[in-house]
Scaffold this active site. Sequence first.
Site, short mmCIF file in Angstrom:
data_model
loop_
_atom_site.label_atom_id
_atom_site.label_comp_id
_atom_site.label_asym_id
_atom_site.label_seq_id
_atom_site.Cartn_x
_atom_site.Cartn_y
_atom_site.Cartn_z
N GLU A 83 0.82 -1.22 0.00
CA GLU A 83 0.00 0.00 0.00
C GLU A 83 0.85 1.27 0.00
OE1 GLU A 83 -3.39 -0.06 2.62
OE2 GLU A 83 -3.51 2.13 2.65
N LYS A 261 -8.10 -0.76 11.08
CA LYS A 261 -7.40 -1.23 9.88
C LYS A 261 -6.18 -0.34 9.62
CE LYS A 261 -6.58 -1.54 5.23
NZ LYS A 261 -5.77 -0.66 4.39
N ASP A 277 3.95 -13.89 12.28
CA ASP A 277 2.59 -14.32 11.94
C ASP A 277 1.64 -13.12 12.11
OD1 ASP A 277 0.07 -15.39 11.85
OD2 ASP A 277 0.51 -17.08 13.17
N HIS A 375 -2.72 10.28 -1.30
CA HIS A 375 -2.78 8.94 -1.87
C HIS A 375 -2.66 8.98 -3.39
CE1 HIS A 375 -4.65 5.69 0.89
NE2 HIS A 375 -3.55 6.19 1.37
C1 MEV Z 1 -6.35 3.11 4.59
O1 MEV Z 1 -5.56 1.97 4.27
C2 MEV Z 1 -6.38 3.33 6.10
C3 MEV Z 1 -7.35 4.42 6.56
O2 MEV Z 1 -8.64 4.17 6.04
C4 MEV Z 1 -7.35 4.38 8.07
C5 MEV Z 1 -8.42 5.23 8.71
O3 MEV Z 1 -9.47 5.48 8.10
O4 MEV Z 1 -8.22 5.59 9.89
C6 MEV Z 1 -6.91 5.78 6.06
#
Ligand code: MEV
Length: 422
Positions: A83, A261, A277, A375
């Site tokens: 990413e 995430k 792991d 991004h």
């Molecule tokens: C993207 O990989 C991760 C985000 O969505 C985390 C978040 O929303 O806090 C930018």
Amino acid sequence: MAKSSVISGFYKLPPKERLAIIRDFAGLTEDEVRLLENTGSLPIDLADHMVENVIGVFPEPMGVAGNFQINGKDYLIPMATEEPSVIAAASYAAKMVRDGGGFHTSSTAPVMIGQIQVVKIKDAETAKKQVLDAKVDILKKANDQDPVLNSFGGGAKDLDARVIETSLGEMLIVHLYVDCRDAMGANAVNTMCEAVAPFISQLTGGQVYLRIISNLAVKRLAKAQCIVPKEAIGGQSVVEGIVYASVFAAADPYRAATHNKGIMNGIAAVLLATGNDHRAIEAGAHAYAALNKAYTSLSNWTINSNGDLVGEMELPMAVGLIGGAVKTHPIARIAMKILGVKSANEFGEVLAAVGLAQNLAALRALSGEGIQRGHMSLHARNIAITAGAKGEQIEAVAELMVSERLVRVDRAKEILEELNKK
Ligand code: MEV
């Protein structure tokens, strides 16, 4: 004729012959075959010993995040991820945190939980008492399995038993608490669980089925905290935006999933680079986030009396320095050397700090200009490569797409065609 995925004796073949079969099955081109064969720094023989049915290796970019200061020590953080932005974001956040004195971390002893499932018991409470009364004998049997771990001060230290209600009636779940020292611990714990299971079955008259580690490692926690001066992050309104984002994630599982995430973007990248792991840690993190029934945020951001941003996060951290790919994978070994941690606890604490940094960077961008602009330029480079751009063309195609706010493969192809005409 439909192709069959049943390939008799596939696992017995050398990787080259397996690859030839896969080439025919999937219609791989010679270029594609060559890419799979070019295993770079992970020799094919070694890969073949690590997992089954090997035909090649899967390379991921590995970068290094800078600026991390944790408990006064400086770290460079190796991260493997597909990413864009993750590594830059971690470095950027670590720099802001550094201005506030860096990360402060702590951790519990490296204790993992092994579960032994006992079913078909007449009276669960009696069975529970029988297990608890035999604690000394059960722990001894467990510890007999791993004299090496004992010699390092680890081993089975305690146990507990819980009666749970299930759709098939009551079950007794025995928890073995094993101090795993610098190992992740799955092997040691699973071996111990399997070893004590017949004795527990005999004691309770029940039948034992599962004997396995729990990834909800609530006894092996790592905590990271930091203060970010308001000036370092862009002022009062940015601090406020991050606190609102934090409260949103705490209250709403839909947001908490994405928030967490983002935290795992950083942690998983380090785990991948170091051959750990990552599924175990991800499972533990998300289960921990749901421990109080409603799934919530793993981190918390508040404002202190000075108006600065204060962040903290705690999560299970079952990582090891010894055993598995951490020691066998040549790149993982180099990554561990770059990281320079001396114990599994120190490693877990660094990971908690990386997760908090990743979260900070995401919340700062999200509550401000949004993440798309940052991004986009990285994403645009990937799109340019997908469209066939090479060398200097990549940047040129990407830049034009971003300036036009049109980042698409069809547009990249058009731009490329024009560039090639020149
Ligand atoms: C993207 O990989 C991760 C985000 O969505 C985390 C978040 O929303 O806090 C930018």
